[in-house]
Design a protein around this motif. Structure first.
Motif, PDB file in Angstrom:
ATOM      1  N   PRO A  80      88.558 -61.030  56.400  1.00 14.35           N
ATOM      2  CA  PRO A  80      89.776 -61.005  55.587  1.00 14.35           C
ATOM      3  C   PRO A  80      89.553 -61.545  54.183  1.00 14.35           C
ATOM      4  N   SER A  81      90.170 -60.908  53.210  1.00  7.92           N
ATOM      5  CA  SER A  81      90.113 -61.369  51.831  1.00  7.92           C
ATOM      6  C   SER A  81      91.121 -62.493  51.610  1.00  7.92           C
ATOM      7  N   GLN A  82      90.940 -63.224  50.517  1.00  7.63           N
ATOM      8  CA  GLN A  82      91.857 -64.328  50.199  1.00  7.63           C
ATOM      9  C   GLN A  82      93.320 -63.874  50.127  1.00  7.63           C
ATOM     10  N   PRO A  83      93.631 -62.779  49.427  1.00  7.00           N
ATOM     11  CA  PRO A  83      95.045 -62.385  49.376  1.00  7.00           C
ATOM     12  C   PRO A  83      95.641 -62.107  50.749  1.00  7.00           C
ATOM     13  N   GLU A  84      94.847 -61.516  51.641  1.00  6.19           N
ATOM     14  CA  GLU A  84      95.372 -61.201  52.964  1.00  6.19           C
ATOM     15  C   GLU A  84      95.576 -62.471  53.790  1.00  6.19           C
ATOM     16  N   ILE A  85      94.643 -63.423  53.675  1.00 10.81           N
ATOM     17  CA  ILE A  85      94.800 -64.684  54.412  1.00 10.81           C
ATOM     18  C   ILE A  85      96.019 -65.441  53.905  1.00 10.81           C
ATOM     19  N   LEU A  86      96.227 -65.418  52.599  1.00 12.79           N
ATOM     20  CA  LEU A  86      97.397 -66.103  52.036  1.00 12.79           C
ATOM     21  C   LEU A  86      98.686 -65.431  52.508  1.00 12.79           C
ATOM     22  N   ARG A  87      98.695 -64.106  52.583  1.00 13.10           N
ATOM     23  CA  ARG A  87      99.878 -63.410  53.111  1.00 13.10           C
ATOM     24  C   ARG A  87     100.151 -63.833  54.554  1.00 13.10           C
ATOM     25  N   TYR A  88      99.087 -63.976  55.324  1.00 15.10           N
ATOM     26  CA  TYR A  88      99.230 -64.409  56.717  1.00 15.10           C
ATOM     27  C   TYR A  88      99.816 -65.818  56.788  1.00 15.10           C
ATOM     28  N   ALA A  89      99.293 -66.734  55.971  1.00 14.13           N
ATOM     29  CA  ALA A  89      99.804 -68.114  55.961  1.00 14.13           C
ATOM     30  C   ALA A  89     101.294 -68.127  55.602  1.00 14.13           C
ATOM     31  N   ARG A  90     101.675 -67.333  54.612  1.00 14.50           N
ATOM     32  CA  ARG A  90     103.082 -67.274  54.213  1.00 14.50           C
ATOM     33  C   ARG A  90     103.947 -66.687  55.327  1.00 14.50           C
ATOM     34  N   HIS A  91     103.409 -65.699  56.025  1.00 17.86           N
ATOM     35  CA  HIS A  91     104.131 -65.105  57.154  1.00 17.86           C
ATOM     36  C   HIS A  91     104.386 -66.156  58.233  1.00 17.86           C
ATOM     37  N   VAL A  92     103.365 -66.967  58.522  1.00 14.66           N
ATOM     38  CA  VAL A  92     103.515 -68.021  59.534  1.00 14.66           C
ATOM     39  C   VAL A  92     104.586 -69.017  59.089  1.00 14.66           C
ATOM     40  N   ALA A  93     104.539 -69.424  57.818  1.00 13.97           N
ATOM     41  CA  ALA A  93     105.531 -70.381  57.302  1.00 13.97           C
ATOM     42  C   ALA A  93     106.948 -69.832  57.438  1.00 13.97           C
ATOM     43  N   ASP A  94     107.111 -68.543  57.149  1.00 18.57           N
ATOM     44  CA  ASP A  94     108.433 -67.929  57.264  1.00 18.57           C
ATOM     45  C   ASP A  94     108.864 -67.770  58.727  1.00 18.57           C
ATOM     46  N   ARG A  95     107.936 -67.322  59.535  1.00 16.78           N
ATOM     47  CA  ARG A  95     108.265 -67.020  60.924  1.00 16.78           C
ATOM     48  C   ARG A  95     108.721 -68.257  61.692  1.00 16.78           C
ATOM     49  N   PHE A  96     108.114 -69.412  61.366  1.00 21.11           N
ATOM     50  CA  PHE A  96     108.439 -70.646  62.079  1.00 21.11           C
ATOM     51  C   PHE A  96     109.264 -71.610  61.217  1.00 21.11           C
ATOM     52  N   ASP A  97     109.808 -71.081  60.123  1.00 20.97           N
ATOM     53  CA  ASP A  97     110.733 -71.848  59.283  1.00 20.97           C
ATOM     54  C   ASP A  97     110.136 -73.213  58.895  1.00 20.97           C
ATOM     55  N   LEU A  98     108.898 -73.191  58.395  1.00 20.71           N
ATOM     56  CA  LEU A  98     108.198 -74.439  58.094  1.00 20.71           C
ATOM     57  C   LEU A  98     108.558 -75.021  56.732  1.00 20.71           C
ATOM     58  N   ARG A  99     108.927 -74.178  55.786  1.00 19.48           N
ATOM     59  CA  ARG A  99     109.092 -74.660  54.405  1.00 19.48           C
ATOM     60  C   ARG A  99     110.188 -75.725  54.259  1.00 19.48           C
ATOM     61  N   ARG A 100     111.157 -75.741  55.142  1.00 10.56           N
ATOM     62  CA  ARG A 100     112.251 -76.715  54.999  1.00 10.56           C
ATOM     63  C   ARG A 100     111.762 -78.150  55.192  1.00 10.56           C
ATOM     64  N   ASP A 101     110.573 -78.316  55.770  1.00  5.76           N
ATOM     65  CA  ASP A 101     110.023 -79.655  55.969  1.00  5.76           C
ATOM     66  C   ASP A 101     108.732 -79.864  55.171  1.00  5.76           C
ATOM     67  N   ILE A 102     108.598 -79.121  54.076  1.00  3.97           N
ATOM     68  CA  ILE A 102     107.425 -79.261  53.214  1.00  3.97           C
ATOM     69  C   ILE A 102     107.889 -79.528  51.786  1.00  3.97           C
ATOM     70  N   SER A 103     107.342 -80.556  51.166  1.00  5.04           N
ATOM     71  CA  SER A 103     107.582 -80.820  49.738  1.00  5.04           C
ATOM     72  C   SER A 103     106.406 -80.255  48.958  1.00  5.04           C
ATOM     73  N   PHE A 104     106.650 -79.134  48.264  1.00  2.32           N
ATOM     74  CA  PHE A 104     105.590 -78.494  47.482  1.00  2.32           C
ATOM     75  C   PHE A 104     105.482 -79.141  46.105  1.00  2.32           C
ATOM     76  N   GLY A 105     104.354 -78.902  45.447  1.00  2.00           N
ATOM     77  CA  GLY A 105     104.144 -79.458  44.120  1.00  2.00           C
ATOM     78  C   GLY A 105     104.177 -80.969  44.114  1.00  2.00           C
ATOM     79  N   THR A 106     103.753 -81.558  45.224  1.00  2.00           N
ATOM     80  CA  THR A 106     103.843 -83.009  45.394  1.00  2.00           C
ATOM     81  C   THR A 106     102.475 -83.548  45.794  1.00  2.00           C
TER      82      THR A 106
END
Length: 534
Positions: A80-106
């Motif tokens: 897998p290329s970097q863009p595809e792996i990043l898309r996968y990571a974002r899909h996981v974050a969305d699918r399991f609603d992870l972002r609500r418990d992550i402080s980005f840019g911190t």
């Protein structure tokens, strides 16, 4: 001021941090992640250099904890290329609603253990503070970029980039003179892609590397169906394998076999491609003479690929046994040196004397460039942790404890740092394995440990110094049974001036390590001091 309070603070929102968050939430813990970047992905958020690609096959470089997830996601290529792996990571974050418990840019600036409260206090770059009973580091093994300490390094007037901190917008190399410093894995992936665009490419090589062809290809629907239908068995075998990557390994001694038989087997493995080439024979990483057979085979491939004999010989590694530095996987790396506008400059006899406003000076020659690419790697394994000011009991700083080399218990806990757990830290298989397999094992083991502490009313958990010392001795003993310590590798910290030369990962194998960790848990977490509340 204390802004918030949690059961667990997690540093990093890469694959380790995301799965740690999901697992703790599923088990009823209040957890929060602090992430320096603006999105999930960790390594794959930052490493956007041309040609960036994982060296583990995509169908196995993905989570196994959710059957629905592993069945629904469709990978497009073998590697897998970097863009595809990043898309996968974002899909996981969305699918399991992870972002609500992550402080980005911190960015986590410091973490200190409050002995009176038995809590960790995390302080971010903006001064905000958060408390939690547990501190879990998921900072990755290759996230602390390393720049060479060269005179005039910051004087270059053109564009300059490090492969580990690549811009998010595309870099245009069209018509430009490009200098690449370094020939590790990132450079080996980037150089062929850059050479397709640039007017000229000059590669500065200190140490030649062994690289195996990827033979990358699109994944057919049939191939995906076949693997996914058998995921249960394949995942189970990977978890108990040596590296977390399934591969055939011949137990015969290649030195006792006819030369033509050995060469035929190496040819077959070369045609398959990938990192498992060095696992062809069990003796390859233990016996210097067996290792030499595979090493000379690859050198012959380099000589057959590169037209200019002098350049080919410069590209042939002689200073380390094959596989004792992280084996590289490439697409047309060696063939790129057949392009008229690509030049290789060896730094073995004459190193870079300085970076100038116009380029790079080696000896009496100044090479002029429009773009400089530093493919100079990372302060691996320890750097991501020691660059955070982590202080344990009596104010002990982790970087001070590790001044003579990292020492931990199981690569997951440190004496003097209660209630702190490190995912894929020094002393665990980590970079010698499929990282996803090792991440899942660590996350699940840590979560079960925290559940045990909750159920037993334990307030404080700390690795025993004697257990830590014994584990460090075991890690060294196992490494010394192999050829790995013979290489001046980043596994040994050799790429960072002044860093202690200590073999940092555990080479005993993913399956063996899993069994050892499970045995520690079965014995009531042997090697840990557990203190009850009150």
């Amino acid at each position: 001021m204390t802004d918030d309070s949690h059961d667990a603070i997690i540093i990093g929102a890469g694959f380790a941090g995301m799965y740690m968050l999901h697992t703790l939430r599923e088990r009823g813990f209040r957890a929060h992640v602090y992430e320096k970047g603006d999105d999930v992905g960790g390594t794959w958020y930052w490493n956007r250099y041309p040609g960036a690609r994982c060296d583990v096959e995509s169908l196995y470089y993905c989570y196994s904890f959710s059957e629905e997830l592993q069945q629904e996601w469709r990978w497009t290529e073998r590697y897998p290329s970097q863009p595809e792996i990043l898309r996968y990571a974002r899909h996981v974050a969305d699918r399991f609603d992870l972002r609500r418990d992550i402080s980005f840019g911190t960015t986590a600036r410091s973490a200190a253990y409050d002995e009176d409260a038995d809590e960790w206090v995390l302080t971010t770059e903006d001064g905000a503070r958060t408390r939690a009973r547990f501190l879990i580091t998921a900072v990755g093994c290759l996230s602390a970029t390393q720049l060479p300490d060269l005179p005039g390094r910051d004087s270059f007037a053109g564009e300059a980039y490090h492969t580990g901190r690549w811009p998010h917008e595309p870099v245009d190399f069209g018509g430009k003179r490009v200098g690449v410093i370094g020939t590790g894995s990132s450079a080996i992936q980037a150089i062929p892609v850059i050479a397709e665009q640039a007017a000229s490419v000059t590669v500065f090589q200190r140490t030649a590397q062994f690289s195996i062809p990827a033979h990358n290809h699109p994944l057919s629907d049939e191939e995906q169906r076949r693997v996914k239908a058998d995921y249960g068995r394949l995942r189970a075998e990977a978890r108990m394998s040596h590296s977390g990557i399934l591969s055939e390994q011949r137990e015969e001694d290649p030195l006792e076999l006819p030369a033509e038989q050995v060469r035929a087997e190496l040819e077959r493995r070369w045609a398959i491609g990938g990192t498992t080439f060095t696992a062809t024979y069990e003796a390859t990483l233990r016996d210097p003479d067996a290792n030499a057979l595979s090493a000379e085979f690859v050198r012959d491939k380099i000589r057959a690929t590169v037209d200019d004999p002098e350049t080919a010989e410069l590209l042939c590694p002689y200073d380390h046994p094959i596989g004792t530095k992280r084996i590289c996987v490439d697409t047309d790396y060696y063939a790129t040196y057949n392009r008229e506008h690509v030049e290789l400059v060896s730094l073995r006899e004459q190193p870079i004397s300085e970076i100038t406003p116009r380029g790079v000076r080696v000896g009496d020659r100044e090479h002029e460039f429009d773009v400089l690419v530093f493919a100079t790697g990372y302060d691996a394994l320890t750097g991501p942790l020691t660059r955070i000011d982590i202080r344990g009991v009596d104010g002990l700083r982790l970087r001070d404890k590790w001044r003579d080399g990292p020492r931990s218990y199981l690569g997951v806990a440190n004496a003097g740092f209660p209630n702190m757990f490190t995912i894929t830290g020094p002393g665990s298989p980590s970079v010698l394995s499929n990282m996803i397999v090792s991440i899942e094992q660590h996350v699940e083991w840590i979560a079960e440990h925290l559940e045990h502490l909750r159920e037993t009313g334990t307030r404080r958990c700390e690795a025993d110094p004697a257990a830590e010392r014994e584990w460090a001795e075991h890690v060294n003993e196992v490494a010394d049974e192999t050829l790995f310590p013979q290489a001046a590798s980043w596994y040994m910290g050799a790429n960072v001036p002044g860093k202690p030369r200590v073999f940092m990962p555990y080479i005993g194998g993913v399956g063996v390590y899993r069994e050892l960790c499970d045995e520690v848990a079965r014995q009531g977490y042997r090697g840990f001091h557990l203190t009850a509340a009150g």
